[in-house]
Write a protein that holds these residues in place. Sequence first.
Motif, PDB file in Angstrom:
ATOM      1  N   VAL A 599       0.790  -1.228  -0.028  1.00 54.14           N
ATOM      2  CA  VAL A 599       0.053  -0.111  -0.031  1.00 54.14           C
ATOM      3  C   VAL A 599       0.931   1.466   0.282  1.00 54.14           C
ATOM      4  O   VAL A 599       0.713   2.360  -0.675  1.00 54.14           O
ATOM      5  CB  VAL A 599      -0.941   0.067   1.305  1.00 54.14           C
ATOM      6  CG1 VAL A 599      -1.578   1.392   1.335  1.00 54.14           C
ATOM      7  CG2 VAL A 599      -2.088  -0.851   0.987  1.00 54.14           C
ATOM      8  N   VAL A 600       1.871   1.176   0.856  1.00 55.15           N
ATOM      9  CA  VAL A 600       2.753   2.408   0.885  1.00 55.15           C
ATOM     10  C   VAL A 600       3.599   2.546  -0.252  1.00 55.15           C
ATOM     11  O   VAL A 600       4.084   3.589  -0.591  1.00 55.15           O
ATOM     12  CB  VAL A 600       3.444   2.422   2.270  1.00 55.15           C
ATOM     13  CG1 VAL A 600       2.695   2.613   3.589  1.00 55.15           C
ATOM     14  CG2 VAL A 600       4.620   1.501   2.359  1.00 55.15           C
ATOM     15  N   PRO A 618      -5.528   9.079   6.586  1.00 56.40           N
ATOM     16  CA  PRO A 618      -5.879   7.926   7.538  1.00 56.40           C
ATOM     17  C   PRO A 618      -5.086   7.793   8.851  1.00 56.40           C
ATOM     18  O   PRO A 618      -4.078   7.574   8.873  1.00 56.40           O
ATOM     19  CB  PRO A 618      -5.249   6.744   6.146  1.00 56.40           C
ATOM     20  CG  PRO A 618      -5.142   7.672   4.912  1.00 56.40           C
ATOM     21  CD  PRO A 618      -4.828   9.051   5.567  1.00 56.40           C
ATOM     22  N   ARG A 619      -5.903   7.153   9.575  1.00 50.28           N
ATOM     23  CA  ARG A 619      -5.474   6.839  10.971  1.00 50.28           C
ATOM     24  C   ARG A 619      -4.879   5.402  10.944  1.00 50.28           C
ATOM     25  O   ARG A 619      -5.265   4.515  10.028  1.00 50.28           O
ATOM     26  CB  ARG A 619      -6.615   6.738  11.991  1.00 50.28           C
ATOM     27  CG  ARG A 619      -7.431   8.270  12.282  1.00 50.28           C
ATOM     28  CD  ARG A 619      -8.172   8.098  13.235  1.00 50.28           C
ATOM     29  NE  ARG A 619      -9.147   6.963  13.408  1.00 50.28           N
ATOM     30  CZ  ARG A 619     -10.250   7.112  12.827  1.00 50.28           C
ATOM     31  NH1 ARG A 619     -10.541   8.061  12.056  1.00 50.28           N
ATOM     32  NH2 ARG A 619     -11.226   5.886  12.866  1.00 50.28           N
ATOM     33  N   PRO A 620      -3.930   5.230  11.722  1.00 50.26           N
ATOM     34  CA  PRO A 620      -3.026   4.147  11.614  1.00 50.26           C
ATOM     35  C   PRO A 620      -4.118   2.722  11.858  1.00 50.26           C
ATOM     36  O   PRO A 620      -3.866   1.726  11.108  1.00 50.26           O
ATOM     37  CB  PRO A 620      -2.126   3.951  12.662  1.00 50.26           C
ATOM     38  CG  PRO A 620      -1.898   5.497  12.969  1.00 50.26           C
ATOM     39  CD  PRO A 620      -3.086   6.063  12.631  1.00 50.26           C
ATOM     40  N   GLU A 621      -4.987   2.842  12.738  1.00 52.10           N
ATOM     41  CA  GLU A 621      -5.992   1.728  12.891  1.00 52.10           C
ATOM     42  C   GLU A 621      -6.952   1.472  11.520  1.00 52.10           C
ATOM     43  O   GLU A 621      -7.187   0.292  11.126  1.00 52.10           O
ATOM     44  CB  GLU A 621      -6.938   1.785  13.997  1.00 52.10           C
ATOM     45  CG  GLU A 621      -7.807   3.254  14.114  1.00 52.10           C
ATOM     46  CD  GLU A 621      -6.876   4.474  14.644  1.00 52.10           C
ATOM     47  OE1 GLU A 621      -7.726   5.269  15.183  1.00 52.10           O
ATOM     48  OE2 GLU A 621      -5.625   4.280  14.720  1.00 52.10           O
ATOM     49  N   GLN A 622      -7.326   2.737  10.707  1.00 54.94           N
ATOM     50  CA  GLN A 622      -7.899   2.426   9.534  1.00 54.94           C
ATOM     51  C   GLN A 622      -6.955   1.776   8.601  1.00 54.94           C
ATOM     52  O   GLN A 622      -7.554   0.877   7.878  1.00 54.94           O
ATOM     53  CB  GLN A 622      -8.161   4.046   8.927  1.00 54.94           C
ATOM     54  CG  GLN A 622      -9.350   4.578   9.983  1.00 54.94           C
ATOM     55  CD  GLN A 622      -9.666   6.000   9.134  1.00 54.94           C
ATOM     56  OE1 GLN A 622      -8.693   6.542   8.851  1.00 54.94           O
ATOM     57  NE2 GLN A 622     -10.906   6.289   8.873  1.00 54.94           N
ATOM     58  N   LEU A 623      -5.715   2.092   8.594  1.00 50.94           N
ATOM     59  CA  LEU A 623      -4.840   1.357   7.481  1.00 50.94           C
ATOM     60  C   LEU A 623      -4.811  -0.012   7.723  1.00 50.94           C
ATOM     61  O   LEU A 623      -4.628  -0.873   7.101  1.00 50.94           O
ATOM     62  CB  LEU A 623      -3.422   2.098   7.489  1.00 50.94           C
ATOM     63  CG  LEU A 623      -3.366   3.275   6.582  1.00 50.94           C
ATOM     64  CD1 LEU A 623      -2.071   3.891   6.893  1.00 50.94           C
ATOM     65  CD2 LEU A 623      -3.585   3.115   5.185  1.00 50.94           C
ATOM     66  N   ASP A 624      -4.646  -0.289   9.346  1.00 51.73           N
ATOM     67  CA  ASP A 624      -4.556  -1.622   9.573  1.00 51.73           C
ATOM     68  C   ASP A 624      -5.800  -2.637   9.342  1.00 51.73           C
ATOM     69  O   ASP A 624      -5.661  -3.494   8.846  1.00 51.73           O
ATOM     70  CB  ASP A 624      -4.361  -1.632  11.277  1.00 51.73           C
ATOM     71  CG  ASP A 624      -4.087  -2.976  11.923  1.00 51.73           C
ATOM     72  OD1 ASP A 624      -2.940  -3.458  11.785  1.00 51.73           O
ATOM     73  OD2 ASP A 624      -5.119  -3.681  12.322  1.00 51.73           O
ATOM     74  N   GLU A 662     -16.764  -1.659   5.029  1.00 47.45           N
ATOM     75  CA  GLU A 662     -16.052  -0.353   5.285  1.00 47.45           C
ATOM     76  C   GLU A 662     -14.786  -0.354   4.669  1.00 47.45           C
ATOM     77  O   GLU A 662     -14.223   0.770   4.302  1.00 47.45           O
ATOM     78  CB  GLU A 662     -16.221  -0.004   6.788  1.00 47.45           C
ATOM     79  CG  GLU A 662     -17.505   0.480   7.249  1.00 47.45           C
ATOM     80  CD  GLU A 662     -17.689   0.715   8.868  1.00 47.45           C
ATOM     81  OE1 GLU A 662     -16.351   0.807   9.500  1.00 47.45           O
ATOM     82  OE2 GLU A 662     -18.440   0.894   9.318  1.00 47.45           O
ATOM     83  N   ALA A 663     -13.944  -1.371   4.818  1.00 46.02           N
ATOM     84  CA  ALA A 663     -12.661  -1.445   4.211  1.00 46.02           C
ATOM     85  C   ALA A 663     -12.421  -1.874   3.090  1.00 46.02           C
ATOM     86  O   ALA A 663     -11.278  -1.983   2.564  1.00 46.02           O
ATOM     87  CB  ALA A 663     -11.805  -2.412   5.178  1.00 46.02           C
TER      88      ALA A 663
END
Length: 845
Positions: A599-600, A618-624, A662-663
């Motif tokens: 992704v990055v 994006p929050r880290p938890e969203q990316l996770d 959602e993801a």
Amino acid sequence: MQSAVLRRAVSTRPLKKVRGWAWESFWLVMGLAAWLAAPWAVAFVTTPRLLEVLGNSPAAAIALAILFGMLWGLGNLTFGLSVRYLGMALGYAVALGFCMTFGTLIPPVFRGKMGQIVSSASGLTILAGVAACLGGIGLCGLAGMRKEGELTEAQKQESVAEFALGKGFAVATMAGILSACFAFGLAAGEPIAEVSKAMGTEPVFSNNAVLVVILIGGFVSNAAWCVLLNVRNRTGGDYLSGPLVLQLQNYFLSALGGVIWYGQFFFYGMGTTKLGEKYGFSSWSIHMAFIIVFSNLWGLYFHEWRGQDTGAGLGRDIDAHCLDHSHRLRQLPGHGIAIVGDWLMFEPIKPAKKARVGLYSIGHAHYWEQFEGLRERLLDYGRFIERRVGVWADSVCNVGMVDEEPVARRAAEQFNRENVDLVFCHAATYAMSASHIAIAQHCQRPIVVLNLQPTPAMNYERTTTGEWLAHCVGCCVPEIANAFQRSGIPFHVVSGLLGLDHTPAVSLADEKTADRPEAQAAWSEIEQWVRAAGVVRTLREGRMGFLGHTYPGMLDMYSDFTMITAQTGLHVEILEMCDLARIARGVTEKEKKAKLDQVVEMFVISEDSPSDPLARRPRPEQLDVACHVAVAQEKLVREFDLDALTYYYRGDEDNEYQQLQEAFILGHSLLTAQGIPCSGEGDMKTAVAMKICDTLGVGGSYSEIVAADFDRGTILLGHDGPFHIAIADGKPILRGMGLYHGKWGRGVSVEATVRRGPVTLLNVTQTGDGRLRMIVNQGEAVEAPILKIGNTMTHVRFAKSPTEMMNDWFRLAPTHHCAMAVGHVASTMQKVAALMDVPCFSASL
């Protein structure tokens, strides 16, 4: 000298492990280490009183060394363009050949020592090597001219998307001369080295002070280009974005590559001092020669040419970063579609299928005894067609001459055994329709009649009856058309010239027609038919996943699964959210970390939107969560062997399945980039459209009308994803969304623009009688601002005004989603529709 080039070859390895940064970002950090930090650090250690050495050196020598350094830097930046226009083998041969030649000869001319060189046996030996190098460039040029003359435009695009011999040689020559400026810089900087030795520097280290000056110039030209790309590609945030551990790793790897890279010239400078005055001028040619040797050996060690033949391997990546300098172009199959940068390239999960093609030639059996050699001559034309078609096809079943009804029946049986997708009828000379109509009747595959005349004009003074019959190809085509039409057999005709690259010895007319527009247009159309047949085969043998349900209330998107299977051949695999949830529970931390790296590498991680409070970093938890679900999505595709996917799910906020959906956008964008097109909101017909585009190699991004811009005369098209990243204008942006508009939940979304230039929109819609319909519209993607709200958006300008375009488009009753492809490929899409027996319309053509 060998140590120097070994370090040059090795220096690219750390750079290949940098993740999430654009080329210009890691190249600038590498340059800071390679051209500033390392040279100054080494020079301070090895050169007593370095600043005094530079202060006491002639100003002219310093100025020339900096100037040549800047020119050398420009040479590096243009080096990859020679590969873009000539291909790797020819581009590197010419560019490095000129670099070696000029770098070897100009310095002794500059010093006035050429007379000494030509008067010694050793000097003449070196010059003979340079002459051989120039001879090699000449041979490469002859090979390039043969390549340009022998290949059609389509074949050139198969190997080098933008092959251009004249332009390529000009660019390669410039790159070679400019790259040789490093040798010029060392020659111009000799007074600096002399001052350094006079002030106590060991002779072996005397060039280190010169390298400091040259590399300042190299850094200036490279840094200016990198900063410009950072601004243009919106990649300036690379230096601070992403997890801290990843950032530190990228800085370390980039700097390590730079330090190793600097080592080549540190040891090269030492090597020149050991060759002495007699042989010093040959140092550059030795350096260039060993670059080629060690880079190829290093590539072999790391299996960079696995799966390629020996010729391709040895012509491959001599120095990987030279290609990166020009944001190397890779092409999507058959259309010369350029994809910028390695970060857009992913191995397809399921490669698209190519067509199996049947081919037969027709003639009149009575001719063979009357005109000796005519049959074999016509069969040679057929074999030429077989070779050309084979470039684009999975296989070509050429049954040869069909001149009687029993032969036609046997040919049909063979085509059926081979399960061909398309049949070409080569009208080689006059033939009675009854002698071959059985092929079309029994094979039940689309027929394309090839009306390809071998010569532009017959030799009217010398042509015999037999010669006329070899050129009399159009005579039987009206008969074929009438017989097929009355028999209810669909058919298509391609007319033009055969396109031979030589005139057969037996011919009395000029048959060398490869460069004629009538031949090129005909073969472009034939290629389109073959690729269209590949799309039909891919659909017919494909599997469409339907996950969840259609977005409630969107009546235009509701489809009958049986209808989709009946009209496209796609098997529809109905998936449950519990299938995905089951797979998601088994995702490991290692798999999730690998997906985050992907992704990055692929996206720019956004900051907060300056305009929309819903669009945040994006929050880290969203990316996770998004990476966790993306791993599961790919596993789902592999487990059910899918070729495409459509999806949507609506549930309560605390519902496990709602949290999964959602993801969805991130993972489905990644899948779309890997050849598994994914359409949102349960729009199965648009998933078919995206699959058609992807199989043709022209992208296919999920889109709808966003708004019209009457000031600019454009219509904005896009969506919140999935986006086909291979056709992006620079890196797409990943935004965190506090709320999905019109949907339930929150997560991450893709913000991107399709790159500028020709685009084609494909609607696959459905009429009231349950039949599929295709709508193709062509326009131009233009430069214009977009909203920063986490949606994909592209301004498209059509030949009509936005009002007229929308009115004409909407009269065709499209589904409100479409697939956006790059290039003007409506003609190929119309052929796909014809082979699928689906009507096709356009509002723009």
